[in-house]
Design an enzyme around this catalytic site. Structure first.
Site, PDB file in Angstrom:
ATOM      1  N   GLU A   1       0.086 -14.939   0.458  1.00 40.37           N
ATOM      2  CA  GLU A   1       0.112 -14.094  -0.751  1.00 40.37           C
ATOM      3  C   GLU A   1       1.392 -14.324  -1.553  1.00 40.37           C
ATOM      4  OE1 GLU A   1       1.506 -10.118  -0.834  1.00 40.37           O
ATOM      5  OE2 GLU A   1       1.381  -9.898   1.335  1.00 40.37           O
TER       6      GLU A   1
ATOM      7  N   LYS B   1       1.632  -6.989 -10.396  1.00 37.42           N
ATOM      8  CA  LYS B   1       1.199  -6.931  -8.993  1.00 37.42           C
ATOM      9  C   LYS B   1      -0.311  -6.731  -9.011  1.00 37.42           C
ATOM     10  CE  LYS B   1       1.691  -3.711  -5.106  1.00 37.42           C
ATOM     11  NZ  LYS B   1       2.397  -2.510  -4.626  1.00 37.42           N
TER      12      LYS B   1
ATOM     13  N   VAL C   1      -2.445  -8.341  -0.784  1.00 36.97           N
ATOM     14  CA  VAL C   1      -3.353  -8.704   0.302  1.00 36.97           C
ATOM     15  C   VAL C   1      -4.795  -8.689  -0.202  1.00 36.97           C
ATOM     16  CG1 VAL C   1      -4.292  -7.930   2.531  1.00 36.97           C
ATOM     17  CG2 VAL C   1      -1.809  -8.026   2.174  1.00 36.97           C
TER      18      VAL C   1
ATOM     19  N   ASP D   1      -2.771   8.214  -2.296  1.00 34.63           N
ATOM     20  CA  ASP D   1      -2.318   6.820  -2.337  1.00 34.63           C
ATOM     21  C   ASP D   1      -2.784   6.084  -1.074  1.00 34.63           C
ATOM     22  OD1 ASP D   1      -1.066   4.394  -2.597  1.00 34.63           O
ATOM     23  OD2 ASP D   1       0.902   5.230  -3.112  1.00 34.63           O
TER      24      ASP D   1
ATOM     25  N   ALA E   1      -5.798  -0.431  -1.739  1.00 32.45           N
ATOM     26  CA  ALA E   1      -7.076  -1.146  -1.861  1.00 32.45           C
ATOM     27  C   ALA E   1      -7.201  -2.246  -0.803  1.00 32.45           C
ATOM     28  CB  ALA E   1      -7.208  -1.738  -3.256  1.00 32.45           C
ATOM     29  N   ASP E   2      -6.092  -2.572  -0.133  1.00 33.13           N
ATOM     30  CA  ASP E   2      -6.155  -3.568   0.954  1.00 33.13           C
ATOM     31  C   ASP E   2      -7.165  -3.150   2.026  1.00 33.13           C
ATOM     32  OD1 ASP E   2      -4.107  -4.901  -0.346  1.00 33.13           O
ATOM     33  OD2 ASP E   2      -2.565  -4.404   1.139  1.00 33.13           O
TER      34      ASP E   2
ATOM     35  N   LYS F   1       3.132  -1.040   8.362  1.00 33.86           N
ATOM     36  CA  LYS F   1       4.539  -0.687   8.237  1.00 33.86           C
ATOM     37  C   LYS F   1       4.724   0.798   8.447  1.00 33.86           C
ATOM     38  CE  LYS F   1       6.039  -3.180   5.094  1.00 33.86           C
ATOM     39  NZ  LYS F   1       5.080  -2.917   4.096  1.00 33.86           N
TER      40      LYS F   1
HETATM   41  N1  PSU Z   1       4.152  -4.882   2.757  1.00 29.63           N
HETATM   42  C1  PSU Z   1       5.253  -5.649   2.849  1.00 29.63           C
HETATM   43  N2  PSU Z   1       5.580  -6.461   1.858  1.00 29.63           N
HETATM   44  C2  PSU Z   1       4.811  -6.554   0.758  1.00 29.63           C
HETATM   45  C3  PSU Z   1       3.614  -5.766   0.677  1.00 29.63           C
HETATM   46  C4  PSU Z   1       3.325  -4.947   1.696  1.00 29.63           C
HETATM   47  O1  PSU Z   1       5.967  -5.594   3.830  1.00 29.63           O
HETATM   48  O2  PSU Z   1       5.155  -7.317  -0.132  1.00 29.63           O
HETATM   49  C5  PSU Z   1       2.719  -5.929  -0.504  1.00 29.63           C
HETATM   50  C6  PSU Z   1       1.434  -6.675  -0.099  1.00 29.63           C
HETATM   51  O3  PSU Z   1       1.106  -7.572  -1.125  1.00 29.63           O
HETATM   52  C7  PSU Z   1       0.405  -5.577  -0.006  1.00 29.63           C
HETATM   53  C8  PSU Z   1       0.877  -4.654  -1.088  1.00 29.63           C
HETATM   54  O4  PSU Z   1      -0.920  -6.020  -0.222  1.00 29.63           O
HETATM   55  O5  PSU Z   1       2.291  -4.661  -0.979  1.00 29.63           O
HETATM   56  C9  PSU Z   1       0.337  -3.261  -0.923  1.00 29.63           C
HETATM   57  O6  PSU Z   1       0.656  -2.538  -2.062  1.00 29.63           O
HETATM   58  P1  PSU Z   1      -0.023  -1.118  -2.316  1.00 29.63           P
HETATM   59  O7  PSU Z   1       0.530  -0.228  -1.254  1.00 29.63           O
HETATM   60  O8  PSU Z   1       0.439  -0.737  -3.704  1.00 29.63           O
HETATM   61  O9  PSU Z   1      -1.500  -1.326  -2.212  1.00 29.63           O
HETATM   62 MN    MN Z   2      -0.692   2.299  -3.287  1.00 26.09          MN
END
Ligand code: PSU
Ligand code: MN
Length: 308
Positions: free
Chosen positions: A24, A85, A105, A137, A140-141, A158
């Site tokens: 990614e 993003k 992702v 929140d 979408a992953d 995480k």
């Molecule tokens: N976790 C990490 N580093 C990152 C991300 C997640 O340790 O860069 C990124 C990935 O691309 C993941 C995205 O798909 O953040 C998730 O963002 P959101 O929570 O806004 O869906």
């Molecule tokens: Mn989010």
């Protein structure tokens, strides 16, 4: 208008049936500071090659979806400011307006599927954020793992997320969460957590077989492989947790919301650990790239469909 542009290396690998690993780009633009982001992106590509597979870093550049970036493109992306993003919702719009965006992702899985790539390595996935009962929140992953048939190798959810709720949602969506070589669920910076992993497999060939078996059973979606960070590189849970708490409080005080939450927290945790979180992050992404390359090799050696 072509749907995507593949790098010369990826085109050759596709035509020869060689193993390919998707990577990614949000981790480059929003997950790590420059220049460590560029060094890591190059290093991770080299790790995939060293294990006998071809890397395909994915991004949208000037409206074109790229599967595999050339060196100059990687360099430009790593230094660019204001890169979007892109997740499932944003990708088509960014491409239609000729924009530039890094794939999360979810978006990387969508691109990988189009290019026939079955394995993808990253650091961490998005999940259910702490306090999601109020903010709603949820990344979408998680939905993507339910729909798109790509094996995603991460280092576990995480600890900035609500890990038990993330597992609940993945279970509801029917997405398998498989720890590698241990019963405890790895939690990104920490190799172990006090949460048992829903599933466990120990060998790359088993992960490849499980990927094929899902397809043979007619199940949509992929699988989430949780690969523990090497013990010598980890930050144990009891050390990272108070730092996460502090970063979360700061995010709350500043009213950080939606897409900005994950990048904000990563940046604050980097500062609060004096950079140690970044060293751990780099080590775990590299470790995941190596495992993903092994799974891709096993997949290339397996028949496309199991015999009846
Ligand atoms: N976790 C990490 N580093 C990152 C991300 C997640 O340790 O860069 C990124 C990935 O691309 C993941 C995205 O798909 O953040 C998730 O963002 P959101 O929570 O806004 O869906
Ligand atoms: Mn989010």
């Amino acid at each position: 208008m072509t749907l995507y542009t593949a790098s010369a290396e990826v085109i050759a690998a596709q035509s020869q049936g060689k193993p390919i690993v998707a990577l990614e780009s949000t981790i480059i633009t929003h997950g790590m500071p420059y220049p460590q982001n560029l060094e890591t992106a190059r290093q991770v590509e080299a790790d995939v090659r060293a294990e006998g597979a071809i890397p395909a870093t994915i991004a949208v550049i000037d409206g074109q979806l790229h599967i595999g970036l050339e060196e100059a493109q990687l360099e430009a992306l790593a230094q660019a400011k204001d890169v979007a993003k892109l997740s499932r919702a944003d990708m088509a719009v960014c491409m239609a307006r000729g924009g530039t965006g890094a794939t999360t992702v979810a978006a990387t899985m969508i691109a990988a599927r189009i290019a026939g790539i079955e394995v993808f390595a990253t650091g961490g996935i998005g999940g259910v954020h702490r306090g999601a009962e109020a903010s709603m929140d949820i990344s979408a992953d998680l939905q993507e793992l339910a729909q798109t048939p790509v094996t995603v190798v991460c280092a576990g959810p995480k600890a900035i997320l609500d890990i038990p709720l993330t597992l609940e949602v993945l279970e509801t969506l029917g997405a398998p969460v498989i720890a590698v070589g241990q019963d405890s669920l790895p939690a990104f910076w920490s190799a172990t957590s006090d949460i048992p992993a829903p599933l466990r497999l120990d060998q790359p060939v088993q992960l490849a077989r499980a990927h094929r078996m899902r397809a043979a059973l007619g199940l949509p979606g992929g699988q989430l492989v949780a690969n523990p960070v090497p013990a010598e590189d980890q930050i144990p849970m009891e050390e990272i947790e108070p730092i996460i708490q502090r970063a979360l409080e700061e995010a709350g005080d500043k009213g950080i919301a939606a897409k900005s939450v994950t990048p904000f927290l990563l940046d604050r945790i980097f500062a609060l650990t004096s950079g140690r979180s970044l060293a751990t992050n780099i080590a775990l992404v590299r470790n995941n790239a190596r495992l993903a390359a092994k799974i891709a090799q096993e997949l290339a050696a397996l028949p496309a469909k199991p015999s009846k």
